[in-house]
Design a protein around this motif. Structure first.
Motif, short mmCIF file in Angstrom:
data_model
loop_
_atom_site.label_atom_id
_atom_site.label_comp_id
_atom_site.label_asym_id
_atom_site.label_seq_id
_atom_site.Cartn_x
_atom_site.Cartn_y
_atom_site.Cartn_z
N ALA A 181 -50.64 115.93 -78.42
CA ALA A 181 -51.71 114.91 -78.54
C ALA A 181 -51.08 113.53 -78.41
O ALA A 181 -50.93 112.81 -79.39
CB ALA A 181 -52.42 115.05 -79.89
N GLY A 235 -50.09 118.73 -70.07
CA GLY A 235 -51.52 119.04 -70.32
C GLY A 235 -52.41 118.33 -69.31
O GLY A 235 -52.00 117.36 -68.67
N GLU A 236 -53.64 118.81 -69.18
CA GLU A 236 -54.64 118.22 -68.28
C GLU A 236 -54.79 116.71 -68.59
O GLU A 236 -54.97 116.32 -69.73
CB GLU A 236 -55.97 118.96 -68.52
CG GLU A 236 -57.14 118.48 -67.71
CD GLU A 236 -57.00 118.82 -66.22
OE1 GLU A 236 -56.29 119.79 -65.90
OE2 GLU A 236 -57.61 118.09 -65.41
N GLY A 237 -54.68 115.91 -67.56
CA GLY A 237 -54.91 114.46 -67.72
C GLY A 237 -53.77 113.71 -68.39
O GLY A 237 -53.92 112.55 -68.75
N THR A 238 -52.61 114.38 -68.56
CA THR A 238 -51.50 113.69 -69.23
C THR A 238 -50.42 113.29 -68.23
O THR A 238 -50.37 113.79 -67.11
CB THR A 238 -50.85 114.59 -70.31
OG1 THR A 238 -50.26 115.72 -69.67
CG2 THR A 238 -51.87 115.03 -71.35
N ALA A 267 -52.16 110.32 -72.66
CA ALA A 267 -53.35 111.09 -72.30
C ALA A 267 -54.42 110.09 -71.89
O ALA A 267 -54.12 108.95 -71.54
CB ALA A 267 -53.80 111.94 -73.48
N ASN A 268 -55.68 110.47 -71.93
CA ASN A 268 -56.78 109.60 -71.54
C ASN A 268 -56.78 108.29 -72.35
O ASN A 268 -56.75 108.31 -73.58
CB ASN A 268 -58.09 110.37 -71.77
CG ASN A 268 -59.29 109.65 -71.22
OD1 ASN A 268 -59.38 108.42 -71.27
ND2 ASN A 268 -60.22 110.41 -70.68
#
Ligand code: PLP
Ligand code: COI
Length: 365
Positions: free
Chosen positions: A26, A139-142, A175-176
């Motif tokens: 995270a 991870g997705e979008g990272t 991340a986002n």
């Protein structure tokens, strides 16, 4: 000096695997930094001629600077933002890093800082990414967000260009930026400007962002995550957000984005979106678009999608435009066909899921 391999000092206390796994699960945005930094020193005559030297990768840590160095007093600083992406096969790639190198030189020129040769920029970023490779999330979008910057480090209280400078790159798993794919409500700052004609708006310098903080706080007090600036002298022409460029999609598929007038940042995401859209057959207009045209366009349905874009934010649909005594509602489609297609192409190329037919990606590992 143009090309030089970076000296290396090992970090005796890198993050533990357990700690790293926790962070990478995270990462948020900008909260954590890696084990290493890249640095290059400059000294010269303050008129652009001088020498870049002592290129090195060393453990992440505080800078020790004399309190009289000019960056603290006159804000002589410029920076960049770019990302390294891990692909499915484990390889690692940068997105258009040469465009960041060129923009850093343009920004430096405007702030009377020395221009770092592009090869040195690329070598610094590449060396750091290789050294900190365990920090690149998958991870997705990272991605691993890279923040190169140049500061004036000469001890001197008179107002003139510094004769010493430091170029440094720090890295931060990301991340986002907004933490959500939901449309982002925007605060229209009527009282404040971030840049004016002849100012530093087209440079990526800290002062522009300092100027955006009070309106940004005003926006947050009204439930908005970003602030939008307009040019009062041009009928409230839309300029950009605090950290992103803006696009409008018209009903017939035309894209409209504010022209580069010298007061807004020449976004690399903006430039890439224009190329992607044109390749797909969209007309792209770089021109003045006023808040009034925005309002009428949303009301009539002529404007069907509005989105913001930048390295940190990627492509984020914009919701309402809120101001002191009113608002413009969100356009009919907040994650419309064009926004969604552009995002999937852009992130697809960045992450290796879509063919890089523009030659934008540069392999690092
Ligand atoms: N405008 C501003 C003020 C920014 O800070 C950024 C972010 O870097 C952008 C636009 C978008 O630029 P880019 O796409 O190069 O990240
Ligand atoms: C970026 O997108 O890289 C930015 O610099 C925007 C913001 C985080 C300052």
């Amino acid at each position: 000096m143009t090309q030089q391999s970076f000296a290396f000092t090992e970090n005796p206390d890198p993050a533990s695997s357990a700690r790293l796994n926790e962070i990478l699960a995270a990462p948020g945005f900008g909260e954590y930094t890696t084990d290493y930094v890249a640095k290059v020193d400059w000294s010269g005559d303050g008129a652009g001629s001088g020498e870049w030297k002592n290129a090195r990768i060393e453990p992440y840590g505080p800078l020790v600077l004399d309190p009289a160095v000019s960056v603290f007093h006159y804000g002589q600083e410029v920076f960049e933002g770019l990302k390294a992406y891990r692909h499915m096969d484990g390889s690692v790639w940068l997105f258009r890093p040469e465009a960041n190198a060129q923009r850093l030189r343009r920004s430096a020129r405007r702030l009377a800082l020395p221009e770092l040769p592009d090869e040195l920029f690329l070598e610094a970023v590449t060396s750091l990414v290789r050294q900190d490779s365990r920090w690149i999330p998958d991870g997705e979008g990272t991605s691993l967000y890279l923040r190169p910057f140049i500061i004036a480090t000469e001890k001197f209280l008179g107002v003139r260009p510094s004769r010493e400078a430091l170029f440094e790159v720090v890295a931060s798993p990301a991340a986002n930026y907004f933490g959500t794919p939901e449309p982002v409500d925007i605060w229209w700052s009527r009282k404040y400007a971030r840049a004016g004609v002849g100012g530093t708006g087209a440079a990526k310098c800290g002062g522009n962002y300092a100027a955006s903080l009070v309106p940004q706080m005003e926006g947050e007090a009204h439930g908005c995550k970003q602030v939008m600036f307009t040019d009062e002298n041009r009928d409230h022409a839309v300029e950009e957000l605090g950290g992103m460029n803006v696009f409008f999609v018209l009903r017939d598929g035309t894209l409209v984005t504010p022209a580069l007038t010298g007061t807004i940042l020449e976004g690399i995401t903006r430039m890439s979106i224009i190329e992607l859209a044109q390749e797909r057959g969209h007309t792209v207009e770089e021109r003045t678009i006023t808040v009034d045209e925005w309002r009428r366009g949303v009301e009539s349905g002529e404007i069907s999608e509005v989105f913001a874009c930048g390295t940190a934010a990627v492509i984020a649909p914009m919701g309402r435009l809120v101001y002191e005594d009113g608002e413009i509602p969100a356009a009919a489609q907040t994650n419309g066909e064009v926004t969604t297609w552009l995002r999937s192409q852009l992130t697809g190329i960045q992450t290796g899921r879509v063919e890089d037919r523009f030659g934008w990606m540069q392999q690092v590992i």
